[in-house]
Structure formats: structure tokens, C-alpha cells
Enzyme design. Structure first.
Site, mmCIF file in Angstrom:
data_model
loop_
_atom_site.group_PDB
_atom_site.id
_atom_site.type_symbol
_atom_site.label_atom_id
_atom_site.label_comp_id
_atom_site.label_asym_id
_atom_site.label_seq_id
_atom_site.Cartn_x
_atom_site.Cartn_y
_atom_site.Cartn_z
ATOM 1 N N LEU A 84 -75.859 41.064 -10.789
ATOM 2 C CA LEU A 84 -74.967 41.859 -9.939
ATOM 3 C C LEU A 84 -75.716 42.859 -9.042
ATOM 4 C CD1 LEU A 84 -72.152 42.741 -9.077
ATOM 5 C CD2 LEU A 84 -72.028 44.176 -11.130
ATOM 6 N N TYR A 119 -77.243 28.899 -23.479
ATOM 7 C CA TYR A 119 -78.394 29.798 -23.293
ATOM 8 C C TYR A 119 -78.548 30.724 -24.503
ATOM 9 C CZ TYR A 119 -80.777 34.029 -21.674
ATOM 10 O OH TYR A 119 -81.600 35.130 -21.583
ATOM 11 N N LEU A 168 -94.567 28.619 -12.845
ATOM 12 C CA LEU A 168 -94.061 29.056 -11.537
ATOM 13 C C LEU A 168 -92.766 28.351 -11.151
ATOM 14 C CD1 LEU A 168 -97.397 29.421 -9.493
ATOM 15 C CD2 LEU A 168 -96.159 31.155 -10.794
#
Ligand SMILES: NC(=O)c1ccc[n+]([C@@H]2O[C@H](COP(=O)([O-])OP(=O)(O)OC[C@H]3O[C@@H](n4cnc5c(N)ncnc54)[C@H](O)[C@@H]3O)[C@@H](O)[C@H]2O)c1
Length: 328
Positions: free
Chosen positions: A191, A142, A33
Site C-alpha cells: 500500500l 504463501y 535476482l
């Protein structure tokens, strides 16, 4: 099938959980979480609060039961933050995934589906779509963390016979068409949800990062694929894993500039969106558009939400009803 879903409280994971339930599968969610929401896990789904960075807790959770397939969504996934905190990103994503993969191989899990990403690729000029076997060249830590995990999965197949599917999503977007789930990242960096929040007056202005890319209007081009279409691909790919491991690029195959996305949100919402230029973000390639012909051919997958307005419509519906996200 009995499915374990890591990151099932997050955006993409929760949509896959609900699609698995709709298809009659038995699902357990494993999540810490950290960015997900307890409220995104449907009632009746068993939940294990586990941080995959903890090897022992991960091993215990995986070995508590037997699994027909493990889906691995849990990760830190902001390209921008991975550039400011590279080692945190690399450590988190790689270590937590290795803990999970090792627990799965030692527990004889035979099918494993992994959330990979378009951030494996850097496409600065070429306007053609990116094939599954295009050269990998991540522009961010990443993307590199996901590449490393794809390589680890290759060894999980070769050494332990765990068949794996690496699904490289391009830009996941939209929300459950039945309105049960939506996108609630904090902070939000995507976006479409940001444009919707601006249209709804939940934020005052939208930033567009970079005006000088070699694209038709100077802004980045991305390929938006509906999250429910992604969920469908996850279910279709399971059968492929009976015989072999696969890697597929998943997108609509149509690139839209940032300004074209804003136009879509204005069209669908009927509201004008104030926006301003901002500096380009490091790690943001100019153009990322998928060639998904291989998964279409192998599994019959077809995106149902082909037009950007239909994707935006589902996201807008959810946000209107949940202006505070899952907190509401
Ligand atoms: N959203 C996109 O457009 C997109 C595109 C390409 C790839 N992906 C990949 O898809 C996956 C899901 O993305 P998302 O947008 O749903 O992200 P998200 O942040 O909404 O979901 C990630 C989930 O993983 C959980 N989690 C993170 N680290 C954990 C850990 N160590 N142990 C247990 N749980 C942990 C979080 O609490 C959250 O519920 C990620 O792996 C991401 O890299 C997403």
C-alpha cells in the site's frame, strides 16, 4: 561475523545487508535476482548468483565458506499470487528453503535467521495484538509455505543443533533513512509505495481492496514497521541463538486502516491521492497487529520509527529520487 544473506538483493534483505555492513560484519549475498536488483547490493559486497531451487548449486555456494550466521530472505512473497498459483508458491518457497536448510545443517552452520510473516495468522475480528505463540492459521498458500519452513527449522534444531530465529514481520515499510536503498517490487502490491506513486503522479489511481471488514472504517488494518527497525532486530537476535531457537512477531504494535495510511501519505507528500474501491482480495485477513513484547524484553529491541508519517517520509524521499526504482 561472517554472514551469508539469501535474497540480499531484495527489499528487506538489502536493508539488512547494509545494516550488517554498518555494524562491521562481513557479508556475502546469494540471490537469483528474480525479484531483487543487482544495484541494491552495496559495492564491495560479494555476490553469488544462485537459484536456491537448484539443490547442487545451493550446496556448493553454502559449503564454499564457513558462516557464523545465515540469513534467509529469498522467497516469493505475494499473498495474492500465492492464491492464484498455490503449487508454484508452495514448491518454490518450500523446496528452495529445504535445499538451503539441508546445505546449512550438513555444513555445520550454527545460527540461522528466517524471514517469516504475519501471514501465519488470520485475525478476522479480535482487536487484540497477536502474540508469538498465537495459534497459526494461514489464510494463503504463501503463509502455509512459511509455516512449513518454520517446522523444518524446528527439526534442524532438534536433529542437527542449528539454532534458528523465525522473525514474523508484519508490514515492512519505509526506506533506508540515509537514502541508499528503497522498495522496488515489480509489480508492487504494497500500500505505502503504491500510495506514494499515486501522490507523485507515477500512477493515476489507487485501489483499496474491500470496504466491509469489521474495522473502524471498513478497510483492512495492518501494522507497519520500518525496514531499518527490522534490520536492527535481525542483528540483535543473533546473540539469542547462542543458547536456543526463537520465534518473534515484529511490528510497531499499532494498527492502521488503509484509509489512515492514505491520509498519512497525503499529509507527508502534500498531494491529494485519488483512490477507488475494489473487491476484497482473498487471503487478506481483516486485522494483523503484532505484539512484539517478547523480542523487546529479550533483546532490548525498540522500533525507532513509531509514527506512520516518519515511515512514509523515508519511503517518499527515496521514491522522489528514484522514480524508476533501481533502474534509474
Ligand atoms: N515485505 C514485507 O512486508 C514482508 C512481510 C513479511 C515477510 N516478508 C518476507 O521477507 C522476505 C523478503 O521480502 P521482500 O519484500 O524483501 O521480497 P523481495 O522480493 O524484495 O526479496 C526477495 C529476494 O529473494 C530473491 N529470491 C527469490 N527466490 C529466490 C531463489 N529461489 N533463489 C535465490 N534468490 C531468490 C529475489 O531475487 C529477491 O532479491 C521474504 O521471505 C518475505 O516472504 C516480507
Amino acid at each position: 561475523m561472517k554472514c551469508l544473506v539469501t535474497g540480499g538483493a531484495g527489499y528487506v534483505g538489502s536493508h539488512v545487508v547494509i545494516s550488517l555492513l554498518d555494524a562491521g560484519h562481513d557479508v556475502v549475498v546469494l540471490d537469483d535476482l528474480s525479484t531483487g536488483h543487482r544495484a541494491a547490493i552495496p559495492d564491495g559486497v560479494r555476490f553469488r548468483h544462485v537459484d536456491l531451487s537448484n539443490a547442487q548449486a545451493t550446496h556448493d555456494a553454502v559449503t564454499q565458506d564457513s558462516w557464523d550466521v545465515v540469513f534467509h530472505f529469498a522467497a516469493l512473497s505475494s499473498v495474492g499470487r500465492s492464491i492464484t498459483e498455490p503449487f508454484h508458491y508452495l514448491r518454490h518457497n518450500i523446496m528452495s528453503s529445504l535445499n538451503l536448510i539441508e546445505a546449512c545443517t550438513s555444513h555445520q552452520v550454527k545460527r540461522f535467521v528466517f524471514s517469516s510473516t504475519a501471514a501465519l495468522f488470520s485475525n478476522e475480528r479480535d482487536l487484540s495484538r497477536i502474540m508469538d505463540d498465537a495459534p497459526v492459521n494461514p489464510a494463503s498458500p504463501y503463509g502455509d509455505s512459511k509455516f512449513f519452513i518454520e517446522r523444518a527449522l524446528l527439526w534442524a534444531d532438534r536433529v542437527y543443533g542449528m539454532r534458528t530465529a523465525c522473525l514474523r514481520y508484519f508490514n515492512a515499510a519505509g526506506a533506508d533513512p540515509k537514502g541508499r536503498l528503497g522498495e522496488d517490487h515489480r509489480p508492487e502490491t504494497h500500500l505505502i509505495p503504491l500510495a506514494i506513486d499515486t501522490a507523485l503522479g507515477l500512477q493515476s489511481s489507487l485501489q483499496i481492496f474491500g470496504s466491509n471488514y469489521s474495522t473502524r472504517d471498513g478497510t483492512c488494518i495492518r501494522d507497519y514497521v520500518h525496514v531499518t527497525d527490522l534490520a536492527d532486530a535481525h542483528i540483535r537476535v543473533i546473540d539469542q541463538l547462542d543458547t536456543r531457537s526463537v520465534a518473534y512477531n515484529l511490528g510497531n504494535g499499532r494498527g492502521l486502516t488503509n484509509l489512515e495510511v492514505i491520509e498519512s501519505v497525503e499529509r507527508v507528500s502534500g498531494c491529494r491521492i485519488p483512490w477507488e474501491w475494489a473487491l476484497p482480495r482473498p487471503g487478506d485477513p481483516a486485522i494483523l497487529v503484532a505484539d512484539s513484547s517478547r523480542i523487546r524484553m529479550d533483546t532490548g529491541w525498540q522500533p525507532r520509527y513509531r509514527h506512520i508519517d516518519s515511515i512514509v517520509g523515508t519511503a517518499l524521499n527515496w521514491r522522489k529520487r528514484h522514480p524508476h526504482g533501481y533502474d534509474g
